[in-house]
Enzyme design. Structure first.
Site, PDB file in Angstrom:
ATOM      1  CG  HIS A 137      -4.570   0.776  -4.529  1.00 17.82           C
ATOM      2  ND1 HIS A 137      -5.798   0.365  -4.088  1.00 17.82           N
ATOM      3  CD2 HIS A 137      -4.002   1.430  -3.483  1.00 17.82           C
ATOM      4  CE1 HIS A 137      -5.976   0.752  -2.829  1.00 17.82           C
ATOM      5  NE2 HIS A 137      -4.898   1.400  -2.442  1.00 17.82           N
ATOM      6  CG  ASP A 214      -6.087   4.183  -9.538  1.00 13.36           C
ATOM      7  OD1 ASP A 214      -6.143   5.345  -9.101  1.00 13.36           O
ATOM      8  OD2 ASP A 214      -5.755   3.201  -8.838  1.00 13.36           O
ATOM      9  CD  GLN A 217      -1.212   7.974  -4.396  1.00 13.72           C
ATOM     10  OE1 GLN A 217      -0.678   9.058  -4.174  1.00 13.72           O
ATOM     11  NE2 GLN A 217      -1.798   7.270  -3.446  1.00 13.72           N
ATOM     12  CE  LYS A 240      -5.504   7.668  -2.176  1.00  9.90           C
ATOM     13  NZ  LYS A 240      -4.818   7.135  -0.996  1.00  9.90           N
ATOM     14  CB  CYS A 378      -3.702  -1.170  -0.886  1.00 11.62           C
ATOM     15  SG  CYS A 378      -4.420  -0.882   0.716  1.00 11.62           S
TER      16      CYS A 378
HETATM   17  C1  LIG Z   1      -3.186   4.287  -6.812  1.00 15.19           C
HETATM   18  C2  LIG Z   1      -4.365   4.202  -5.910  1.00 15.19           C
HETATM   19  N1  LIG Z   1      -5.539   3.776  -6.384  1.00 15.19           N
HETATM   20  C3  LIG Z   1      -6.632   3.687  -5.630  1.00 15.19           C
HETATM   21  C4  LIG Z   1      -6.604   4.026  -4.297  1.00 15.19           C
HETATM   22  C5  LIG Z   1      -7.847   3.911  -3.502  1.00 15.19           C
HETATM   23  O1  LIG Z   1      -8.280   5.181  -3.129  1.00 15.19           O
HETATM   24  P1  LIG Z   1      -9.500   5.346  -2.097  1.00 15.19           P
HETATM   25  O2  LIG Z   1      -9.136   4.520  -0.895  1.00 15.19           O
HETATM   26  O3  LIG Z   1      -9.507   6.815  -1.815  1.00 15.19           O
HETATM   27  O4  LIG Z   1     -10.713   4.855  -2.772  1.00 15.19           O
HETATM   28  C6  LIG Z   1      -5.408   4.458  -3.743  1.00 15.19           C
HETATM   29  C7  LIG Z   1      -5.317   4.767  -2.308  1.00 15.19           C
HETATM   30  O5  LIG Z   1      -4.288   4.695  -1.701  1.00 15.19           O
HETATM   31  C8  LIG Z   1      -4.274   4.562  -4.561  1.00 15.19           C
HETATM   32  O6  LIG Z   1      -3.108   4.982  -4.082  1.00 15.19           O
END
Ligand SMILES: Cc1ncc(COP(=O)(O)O)c(C=O)c1O
Length: 420
Positions: A137, A214, A217, A240, A378
């Site tokens: 992401h 990270d 998900q 999430k 993203c």
């Molecule tokens: C895999 C992954 N990493 C990071 C993020 C960023 O999360 P946040 O916008 O809650 O900081 C997302 C959000 O869609 C994501 O799907």
């Protein structure tokens, strides 16, 4: 009064599918959109919230609202205690060794920025290397890119195959004495690929390289045990995982956090301040400058309680079933192509329809009451890897049903009929 979860859900004794027991906990799912019952398939963007989370936030504002860590009065002490209990809940939830390792942040994005800024700036120098993957992401790309540009370091990217699986041989070859940190997504938001994190951590550790994960998900869909993964940092977002927006978690190994400089300065992160010198607070407060999102913290605590009460292994099994069902159904529709066919996949179905732009798919499905996400999610480099500008993405949670997948399938057939 906080609505309790029925005992049979807690004990898993009815033999009924999870969704039959849990769906009614989510009030938003009862609404109609464009005259049709809402089918919410945008869970990877944000999940819906159970009543217990909504009630907890309301109760906080009605009964406990006060600033934390700074008052001696009753309300402040009560709010502080409740907020710190959430930290302990989160610690147990991901099996961290200590609550000093649980840093509250705004979300996954802020967690990665914190590590890139604080750990990165002290450990990465000119000609050093930072390793990420082709599945990331943007929030696990850009902070490292900024760091590498500033330090004259190199960002290296583990490639993937056509199914959306990382090439572990390439990864292993990439690790060398210049590698200062590896940062990897646990579950891809764009394709659903589940990366073999434990194995990838072991490969990096064999060369003395720390690993950040990270987990945005992953946490909503499976049991995560940071000590079993043996990762050094793990990030996730409350919104999430059925909690509110505005709060997330950075887990960090205590010895690393201890040695890291603060990320932001301000109130709460200090022990004493003079114009000459500031002595920083102990962990975890050293990384929590300013008033945090207290109400969201309470909501996160309720979300963790909720997830502890439903069986997370049952969640993973149920969602896997749903994903297989949806994958088979969409594969039968002519001109529909699924993007991302990793053997290990979670809760995400990305697809394109020949000759139809994903945004048009999303618009027609919306008229049918079906909420999906369309765009690059993203993760523009993922799209570039597959030579497409965007996908349509249905992402599931345990409160979704096969009947809803059937509605999605009918909707897609309608898209093809209407848009040719
Ligand atoms: C895999 C992954 N990493 C990071 C993020 C960023 O999360 P946040 O916008 O809650 O900081 C997302 C959000 O869609 C994501 O799907």
């Amino acid at each position: 009064m906080i609505t309790p979860i029925e005992p049979q859900v807690v004990q898993g004794t009815t033999g009924k599918p999870l969704v039959d027991l849990c769906r009614h906990h989510f009030p938003l799912l009862r609404q109609r959109v464009n005259g049709k019952p809402l089918v919410y398939f945008d869970n990877a963007a944000t999940s819906q919230k159970p009543q217990i989370v909504i009630d907890t936030i309301m109760r906080y504002y009605m009964e406990e609202n006060s600033n934390i860590h700074r008052g001696v009065h009753y309300l402040s002490e009560r709010a502080t205690q409740a907020y710190e209990e959430v930290r302990s809940k989160v610690q147990r939830f991901i099996n961290a060794a200590s609550d000093r390792e649980i840093i509250f942040v705004r979300g996954t994005t802020e967690a990665v920025n914190l590590v890139a800024y604080s750990y990165g700036r002290t450990h990465v120098g000119p000609e050093d290397e930072v390793v990420i993957s082709a599945l990331e992401h943007h929030s696990n790309i850009v902070p490292w890119q900024i760091l590498c540009q500033e330090k004259g370091a190199k960002l290296r990217v583990i490639p993937m195959n056509d199914d959306g699986e990382l090439l572990l041989d390439e990864y292993e070859k990439m690790l060398n004495v210049r590698t200062k940190i590896v940062s990897l997504v646990h579950v891809s938001n764009a394709l659903g690929t589940i990366n073999p994190i434990k194995q990838m951590v072991a490969l990096a550790h064999a060369r003395g390289v720390p690993v950040m994960v990270d987990g945005a998900q992953a946490v909503p869909h499976m049991r995560v045990d940071v000590r079993d993964l043996d990762c050094d940092f793990y990030a996730f977002s409350s919104h999430k995982m059925f909690g509110p927006t505005g709060i997330g978690v950075l887990y960090g190994r205590e010895s690393l956090l201890e040695a890291m400089p603060p990320y932001q300065g301000g109130g709460d992160m200090i022990k004493s301040v003079t114009f000459e010198k500031t002595i920083y607070n102990d962990l975890p407060h050293k990384f929590e400058a300013g008033t945090p999102s207290i109400a969201s913290g309470m909501g996160l605590g309720a979300a963790v309680d909720y997830m502890n009460q439903i069986n997370l292994d049952a969640v993973a099994a149920f969602e896997h079933d749903l994903l297989v069902y949806a994958t088979e159904a969409l594969s039968k529709i002519p001109r529909v192509h699924i993007v991302g066919r990793a053997k290990e996949k979670a809760a995400v179905l990305s697809f394109v329809i020949e000759g139809i732009h994903p945004h048009d798919i999303g618009t027609v499905l919306d008229l049918e009451g079906v909420a999906i996400r369309t765009g690059h999610h993203c993760a523009q480099p993922v799209m570039q890897r597959f030579g497409i500008p965007a996908t349509a993405r249905a992402s599931f949670a345990f409160y979704n049903t096969k009947e809803e997948v059937d509605i999605l399938v009918k909707g897609i057939e309608k898209v093809i009929e209407v848009l040719g």
